[in-house]
Write an enzyme that holds these catalytic residues in place. Structure first.
Site, mmCIF file in Angstrom:
data_model
loop_
_atom_site.group_PDB
_atom_site.id
_atom_site.type_symbol
_atom_site.label_atom_id
_atom_site.label_comp_id
_atom_site.label_asym_id
_atom_site.label_seq_id
_atom_site.Cartn_x
_atom_site.Cartn_y
_atom_site.Cartn_z
ATOM 1 N N CYS A 292 -108.324 104.066 -26.270
ATOM 2 C CA CYS A 292 -109.512 103.533 -25.596
ATOM 3 C C CYS A 292 -110.721 104.429 -25.845
ATOM 4 O O CYS A 292 -110.607 105.657 -25.838
ATOM 5 C CB CYS A 292 -109.295 103.485 -24.082
ATOM 6 S SG CYS A 292 -107.770 102.683 -23.562
ATOM 7 N N CYS B 158 -122.639 95.824 -24.922
ATOM 8 C CA CYS B 158 -122.166 96.664 -26.034
ATOM 9 C C CYS B 158 -122.922 96.402 -27.334
ATOM 10 O O CYS B 158 -122.834 97.191 -28.263
ATOM 11 C CB CYS B 158 -120.684 96.411 -26.264
ATOM 12 S SG CYS B 158 -119.763 96.207 -24.739
ATOM 13 N N HIS C 204 -119.137 105.474 -26.141
ATOM 14 C CA HIS C 204 -119.751 104.150 -26.163
ATOM 15 C C HIS C 204 -120.725 103.949 -25.004
ATOM 16 O O HIS C 204 -120.416 103.259 -24.043
ATOM 17 C CB HIS C 204 -118.629 103.095 -26.134
ATOM 18 C CG HIS C 204 -119.081 101.682 -26.192
ATOM 19 N ND1 HIS C 204 -120.204 101.282 -26.898
ATOM 20 C CD2 HIS C 204 -118.559 100.551 -25.641
ATOM 21 C CE1 HIS C 204 -120.349 99.968 -26.762
ATOM 22 N NE2 HIS C 204 -119.374 99.509 -25.997
#
Ligand SMILES: [Zn+2]
Lengths: 137, 393
Positions: free
Chosen positions: B212, B88, B341
């Protein structure tokens, strides 16, 4: 034997800590301790991460631990669909050992609370695979 | 040679979302958008490429992707051409590495591209592959593959210890989805109400679907160079990389370094180092992009980045202090919750937004922003990465 039969889905079949599996087959959940620097490790390490020595001792994680926190997993990763829902928990044991594992399905949901007493024990799953889990302490 | 000062010239993104495009296609789209953002630069003058992607090996069956992308975007690197993997935080790692190379005089103009193709034609594989991102031998074998369970435990502890409420968690999602409304490059351009977030399908309680970040395909790119070259290539205000830090204290859930899961000691350590290196304090930050992979994450980040006191993250976000007009606007382009993401892309998307903010050309502009911060947590909360940018070096 190695890790090929460990957990719901196994990833590593060859690792130096494979003795863990031999003990688990005998019903023991084991950790390692480095006699040189005295640090204990769970999951066990065949070589000490602190001083990098390869002479570690195996010992059984015995006694009562404490449930630090837990969560209900409704959607498991691929390979875990048939297990869900299951409860993952973090348990704290003597000597600073922390274990992330599942709570046994024997524990009634109403009995589960942070701070409750736990023991860690080996688990033979109905499909023949082996793992460990938390039971009421 | 004295250390050179390093600037980000501009940034670009491919469209993020569920894409029928390969990782290389999306890297090319992001690079084009980025080159278009710095029109004076001749792309042949770019001498280095870093490509941040964790999953291109597994999900796109493309290892050693950097030279493939270099060819696709028509550059011939002579200083560095390699891939970076910090999950990430990969994009932020790439920017830190490029900064170091340029500072030291080992490279002059570098493009840092990052992103992922996460959706695979066989959707089960998307979720199976997640298990590669943790210590899979031990955490994975217990079924802790997907991150929501871990952050659910974190949220429950925060609620118990500090009285944080589900309304406060939901407020993060409402704010970030609203911020993403006008960002055409993000995954979602749809506002959500507090009631919708509160009632969204439970994933790992107290976290529901709208707490989320989604699974997203996409790439982003930025171009870095040294101060003298930046002055030549751009009339815009210069944006300098002022200070950075990346902190790793453990790698698996069982060896968590804090007192409990709400105690992000590795984030505090990273923040302290980054503020020191940038010679600023939390009060100096005008705008921040922090890692809102889950609503609880942004709440704890407000605390451990020093924007509010420990335990007060819930009221801080609920009262609008992290919104436009508040103490510090956070995730002004929609964050992970609205943009999605694609792991290696996120730090670069954040950098792009901060550059736009500090140059006064963001879609949701924070008036007069001079110092900005980006933050990533990576993996199962095992690492924290911070960059601080400023109009002054
Ligand atoms: Zn040792």
């Amino acid at each position: 034997m190695g890790f090929e039969n460990f957990g719901t889905v196994s990833f590593t079949t060859e690792a130096k800590a494979a003795e863990f599996i031999t003990y688990l087959e005998q019903g023991k959940v084991m950790a390692t301790r480095c006699p040189k620097c005295g640090v204990s490790y769970f999951p066990p390490k065949a070589d000490c991460p602190s001083c990098l020595s390869g002479e570690v001792e195996w010992f059984e994680v015995k006694g009562k631990g404490k449930l630090a926190t837990y969560t209900i997993v409704n959607y498991g990763p691929s390979g875990f669909e048939n297990d869900a829902p299951y409860i993952l928990a973090l348990g704290e044991f003597e000597g600073g050992i922390q274990i992330m594992s599942r709570l046994s399905k024997d524990i009634a949901p109403s009995d589960i609370k942070a701070g409750m007493s736990l023991v860690v024990s080996s688990l033979k799953r109905p499909d023949g695979r082996i793992s460990y889990e938390f039971k009421k302490g | 040679m004295a250390d050179r000062k390093v600037c980000i010239l501009g940034g670009g993104m491919s469209k993020w979302g569920v894409r029928e495009a390969s990782i290389v296609d999306m890297a090319q789209e992001a690079a084009k958008d980025c080159f278009d953002d710095v029109p004076v630069l001749k792309k042949e003058d770019v001498d280095g490429l870093l490509f941040a992607s964790s999953y291109c090996g597994r999900r796109s069956f493309q290892v050693n992707a950097a030279p493939v992308i270099a060819e696709r975007i028509g550059i011939k690197p002579t200083s560095m051409c390699t891939r970076v993997d910090t999950l990430c935080a990969g994009g932020s790692s790439g920017i830190i590495l490029a900064t170091g190379l340029i500072k030291a005089g080992m490279a002059d103009i570098m493009i840092v591209i990052g992103g992922e193709k996460l959706y695979t034609p066989q959707r089960w594989e998307t979720y199976y592959s997640e298990l590669a991102s943790i210590d899979h031998d031990w955490d994975g074998a217990q079924g802790i593959g997907l991150p929501p369970p871990f952050f659910s435990m974190t949220a429950q502890e925060h609620m118990k210890r500090y009285g944080t409420t589900k309304e406060q968690l939901s407020a993060v999602s409402v704010k970030n989805r609203r911020n993403g409304l006008n960002n055409p490059k993000g995954h979602f351009q749809k506002a959500v109400s507090l009631e919708e977030v509160m009632a969204s399908r439970p994933i790992a309680p107290p976290l529901g679907l709208l707490d989320c970040t989604p699974v997203t395909d996409g790439c982003a790119a930025v171009i870095l160079t040294h101060e003298d070259k930046a002055k030549e290539l751009s009339d815009r205000p210069l944006v300098y990389v002022r200070g950075t830090a990346q902190v790793a204290l453990h790698s698996m859930s069982m060896n968590w370094p804090g007192e409990d899961l709400t105690d992000w000691v590795h984030l505090r350590t990273a923040a302290k180092k980054a503020y020191e290196r940038a010679r600023v304090s939390p009060d100096d930050i005008d705008v921040a992009q922090t890692h809102d992979c889950f609503t609880i994450s942004e709440i704890i980040e407000m605390e451990d980045l020093g924007f509010c006191k420990k335990g007060e993250g819930g009221p801080f976000v609920e009262s609008g202090k992290s919104d436009f007009g508040g103490k510090i606007p956070v995730n002004t382009d929609g964050g992970l919750l609205a943009c999605g993401h694609p792991f290696g892309g996120t730090g670069i998307r954040q950098a792009r937004e901060i550059v736009y903010q500090l140059q006064g050309r963001a879609i949701g502009q924070v008036e007069g922003a001079k110092i900005g911060l980006t933050h990533n947590l990576s993996g199962l909360n095992v690492e924290h990465t911070i960059l601080i940018y400023g109009r002054e070096p």
